[in-house]
Design a protein around this motif. Structure first.
Motif, PDB file in Angstrom:
ATOM      1  N   PHE A 251       0.833  -1.205   0.000  1.00 20.75           N
ATOM      2  CA  PHE A 251       0.000   0.000   0.000  1.00 20.75           C
ATOM      3  C   PHE A 251       0.867   1.254   0.000  1.00 20.75           C
ATOM      4  O   PHE A 251       0.678   2.156  -0.814  1.00 20.75           O
TER       5      PHE A 251
ATOM      6  N   GLN B 291       3.137   1.235  -3.428  1.00 13.09           N
ATOM      7  CA  GLN B 291       2.545   1.171  -4.758  1.00 13.09           C
ATOM      8  C   GLN B 291       1.163   1.815  -4.852  1.00 13.09           C
ATOM      9  O   GLN B 291       0.801   2.331  -5.899  1.00 13.09           O
ATOM     10  N   TYR B 292       0.376   1.729  -3.806  1.00 17.19           N
ATOM     11  CA  TYR B 292      -1.024   2.104  -3.929  1.00 17.19           C
ATOM     12  C   TYR B 292      -1.362   3.477  -3.363  1.00 17.19           C
ATOM     13  O   TYR B 292      -2.201   4.179  -3.905  1.00 17.19           O
TER      14      TYR B 292
ATOM     15  N   THR C  78      -2.237  -4.916 -15.361  1.00 19.30           N
ATOM     16  CA  THR C  78      -3.006  -4.135 -14.399  1.00 19.30           C
ATOM     17  C   THR C  78      -2.104  -3.872 -13.196  1.00 19.30           C
ATOM     18  O   THR C  78      -1.028  -4.458 -13.068  1.00 19.30           O
ATOM     19  N   LYS C  79      -2.556  -2.988 -12.320  1.00 15.88           N
ATOM     20  CA  LYS C  79      -1.777  -2.641 -11.129  1.00 15.88           C
ATOM     21  C   LYS C  79      -1.334  -3.897 -10.366  1.00 15.88           C
ATOM     22  O   LYS C  79      -0.185  -4.050  -9.985  1.00 15.88           O
ATOM     23  N   TRP C  80      -2.281  -4.794 -10.149  1.00 14.87           N
ATOM     24  CA  TRP C  80      -1.984  -6.002  -9.390  1.00 14.87           C
ATOM     25  C   TRP C  80      -0.969  -6.863 -10.128  1.00 14.87           C
ATOM     26  O   TRP C  80      -0.063  -7.437  -9.532  1.00 14.87           O
TER      27      TRP C  80
ATOM     28  N   VAL D 182       2.436  -5.513  -9.638  1.00  8.97           N
ATOM     29  CA  VAL D 182       2.961  -5.863  -8.318  1.00  8.97           C
ATOM     30  C   VAL D 182       3.390  -7.333  -8.293  1.00  8.97           C
ATOM     31  O   VAL D 182       4.467  -7.678  -7.825  1.00  8.97           O
TER      32      VAL D 182
ATOM     33  N   ASN E 285      -7.611  -7.516  -9.973  1.00 10.28           N
ATOM     34  CA  ASN E 285      -6.985  -6.226  -9.682  1.00 10.28           C
ATOM     35  C   ASN E 285      -7.761  -5.485  -8.600  1.00 10.28           C
ATOM     36  O   ASN E 285      -7.178  -4.966  -7.640  1.00 10.28           O
TER      37      ASN E 285
ATOM     38  N   THR F 124      -6.472  -4.527  -4.819  1.00 18.09           N
ATOM     39  CA  THR F 124      -6.503  -3.153  -4.333  1.00 18.09           C
ATOM     40  C   THR F 124      -7.270  -3.071  -3.012  1.00 18.09           C
ATOM     41  O   THR F 124      -6.806  -2.439  -2.058  1.00 18.09           O
TER      42      THR F 124
ATOM     43  N   VAL G 278      -5.184  -4.621  -0.170  1.00 18.44           N
ATOM     44  CA  VAL G 278      -4.044  -3.790   0.227  1.00 18.44           C
ATOM     45  C   VAL G 278      -4.522  -2.585   1.042  1.00 18.44           C
ATOM     46  O   VAL G 278      -3.938  -2.257   2.076  1.00 18.44           O
ATOM     47  N   TRP G 279      -5.598  -1.943   0.593  1.00 16.32           N
ATOM     48  CA  TRP G 279      -6.162  -0.843   1.384  1.00 16.32           C
ATOM     49  C   TRP G 279      -6.653  -1.365   2.729  1.00 16.32           C
ATOM     50  O   TRP G 279      -6.457  -0.739   3.763  1.00 16.32           O
TER      51      TRP G 279
END
Lengths: 354, 304
Positions: free
Chosen positions: A138, A141-142, A248-250, A253, B28, B32, B35-36
């Protein structure tokens, strides 16, 4: 060098160019002289000034001091533990008994302590590891760029709370909150040894379950901090490459950050494990002392190495009794030493990636 | 011409990457969310602990007596009294510890960065600093116990506590100082040597001042961490409900020790004092952390 000499001469005293030249001449002839003898000397023997020698000695001495210190910790603990180990009437490694009230009849073994220590640490690690991984991802990257720093600071704040405060919170606040949940687990999943009814009153909350959660919170910052540092070093090229391929983002990662940071994450977790094994006062406050021995349930009480020593410390009156606790401390020292050494060697083995 | 103008617009529309397949989108999104979620989960205990400490401790420390009086002469169940003696003990033990650890820690870091290079001793030192970082506080306390009390035959005292804290503080100082010294540009050192300044003077007058803000920050953070340690005070000091100025003899209170002591006090007064001491300790540590931030901001070398 020349300027002050020239400046000192009274201006307008009819100093002609020739006169100046004369004045400058001896100076100019002086200037080249000093380098001449020095120039051939420098490569031969660099002059070491006494200040340098003393300072270097102090610095090196401090380095040696640290090395000696660790040795001394081991040595003194061993020296102090040996006499008591000799007086021990039960097997030190395999006995579950711990009775040092009568110094002339010492009976102490560490099996129970080892089991409880390891189980508390493992429970804490199992809770903290995935969460720390999530936080580290997090933060690197997020999280929105401008918020990543304050967020990281918040997680670091967890490390600033003293462990005794966590202990009090675990005992007085978290324990009672967990009680219905614990009760439900015992009632419904009690057939699994892990969730069986333990040897202490669950209502008081002083179980391995509560202690594990609190220790997990306490080791979270260290695991997060180290993993974060490793994940941040992921080469930008790798990430950009993955993005260019349409990940994609994931997927970015999973294909770049995680493979790159795996070793660092594992060693970070080992560091967390080391902390969890040695956590003292929070565990000492939370975990209820049990009369019967540890039975593989999360709802058991008992003592870890550190909590046992901490609770008994005010009564170290007899050297023989104290020696029993010092022997336990020695085992804890060796345990954390090994875990930390492994963690560091993993990091050292991957230095080339940095 | 008109086709030329139209061309870029047409090319700019991405032809292939328009859509991401649904399973990938779901994965994805899930990642997300997780992780959040992990971050939010970690914030819960922090907020919860701080809330508990403030809610239960704040009313106690509002009383002016808390900061000005000790527990001297009070019965356990009597309300009132203060933490003056414990605050004094915590600060003094931390201060003595810092006075011993700071020179050692900085010198070790100087050795590692400026002199050690890749020698075996430097490697061994780095390794041992790492190990020392991981030594549990109770083991540090036991070590000082064996040396100070068993071998030298000295009594439990505030000074013994400080010695145990040194073991915990030194590695933190070494780590942060080392990092800071490494950042100092080599050009500064070279410029100093070129002027004929001895190495030690270069280190003392050029390298350390350049890294000073970072080093001080590290010291403050280490101090904040050390002040909350409870295991050493449990093993190496006895609690005194009054103020004791003697470092080398007699019991001395500190905030963690006061909390441990009051935990055995089942009355309302004891309960209040536990949380009063807790919030005082948290405030003290927060102050040191804040001071660290202020120092690093104020003294940071101006790069731009």
């Amino acid at each position: 060098m020349n300027d002050p000499v020239v400046a000192k001469r009274p201006a307008g005293s009819g100093a002609s160019g020739a006169e100046r030249g004369v004045a400058a001449a001896p100076h100019a002839s002086e200037a080249p002289i000093p380098p001449t003898p020095e120039a051939p000397e420098t490569p031969k023997a660099p002059h070491v000034r006494p200040g340098d020698r003393i300072f270097r000695g102090l610095a090196t001495g401090s380095g040696v001091f640290i090395v000696v210190l660790i040795g001394a910790i081991g040595l003194f603990l061993i020296l102090q533990a040996i006499p008591s180990l000799g007086l021990d009437n039960v097997n030190f490694l395999t006995s579950r008994e711990w009775n040092t009230t009568d110094p002339s009849n010492l009976r102490f073994g560490i099996l129970d302590l080892t089991l409880v220590t390891v189980v508390v640490a493992v429970v804490a690690l199992l809770i903290a590891m995935p969460i720390a991984l999530g936080i580290a991802l997090f933060l690197t990257q997020y999280a929105p760029r401008n918020l990543a720093r304050p967020f990281a600071y918040m997680v670091d704040l967890l490390a600033a709370v003293p462990s005794i405060v966590f202990g009090l919170w675990g005992l007085f606040v978290l324990g009672p909150v967990l009680f219905p949940f614990s009760e439900w687990l015992i009632a419904n999943l009690g057939w699994i040894p892990l969730f069986a009814k333990g040897n202490v009153n669950v209502q008081l909350g002083g179980t391995i379950f509560t202690a594990g959660i609190v220790v997990a919170v306490m080791i979270l910052p260290i695991i997060t901090a180290v993993s974060r540092e490793v994940f941040e070093r992921t080469p930008t090229m790798h990430i950009e490459g993955a993005i260019a391929l349409g990940a994609t983002k994931w997927e970015v990662v999973r294909t770049t950050v995680l493979p790159f940071g795996k070793a660092g994450y594992v060693s970070a977790s080992m560091l967390g494990l080391g902390r969890a094994l040695g956590e003292t006062i929070a565990v000492a406050i939370i975990l209820s002392t049990a009369t019967s021995s540890f039975g593989w349930s999360l709802f058991d009480g008992g003592s870890t190495f550190a909590s046992k020593i901490a609770l008994a410390a005010p009564e170290f009156n007899d050297a023989r009794s104290a020696g029993a606790y010092i022997a336990a401390g020695l085992v804890l020292f060796v345990l954390t030493f090994v875990v930390n050494a492994i963690a560091r060697s993993i990091v050292a083995g991957h230095k080339e990636y940095e | 011409m008109s086709t030329n103008l139209a061309d870029p617009t047409r090319l700019a529309t991405p032809p292939t990457f328009q859509s991401v397949s649904l399973p990938r989108q779901i994965k994805n999104g899930l990642a997300t969310a997780l992780v959040w979620g992990a971050f939010l989960i970690a914030v819960i205990p922090l907020v919860w602990v701080l809330y508990t400490v403030i809610q239960r401790g704040f009313p106690v420390v509002l009383d002016g007596d808390w900061w000005q009086k000790s527990m001297s002469g009070l019965l356990a169940r009597q309300q009132g009294g203060g933490a003056y003696h414990a605050i004094y003990g915590t600060l003094v033990q931390g201060l003595i510890c810092a006075v011993i650890s700071v020179p050692i820690g900085i010198m070790v870091a100087i050795y590692l960065v400026e002199y050690g290079g890749r020698s075996k001793l430097a490697k061994a030192t780095t390794f041992m600093v790492d190990i020392l970082t991981g030594v549990p506080s109770i083991v540090a306390a036991l070590f000082i116990y064996t040396v100070w009390i068993t071998y030298f035959g000295l009594g439990r005292s505030a000074f013994a506590v400080s010695l145990a804290l040194v073991l915990l503080m030194v590695p933190v100082i070494v780590r942060t100082t080392e990092e800071m010294l490494k950042i100092v540009p080599d050009e500064l050192r070279e410029a100093s040597y070129a002027l004929g300044i001895p190495k030690w003077k270069t280190i003392v007058k050029i390298v350390i001042p350049t890294a000073l803000s970072g080093i001080l920050t590290g010291i403050m953070l280490a101090l904040a961490r050390v002040m909350g340690e409870t295991a050493p005070v449990l093993v190496l000091a006895a609690y005194a409900p009054f103020i004791n100025y003697n470092l080398f003899d007699g019991p001395m209170a500190s905030l963690p020790l006061m909390m441990v002591n009051e935990r055995n006090n089942p009355t309302q007064a004891g309960f209040e004092r536990i949380w009063g001491a807790a919030i005082t300790l948290v405030v003290l540590i927060t102050l040191f952390n804040l001071l660290a931030t202020v120092i690093s901001r104020a003294l940071a070398p101006k790069t731009k």
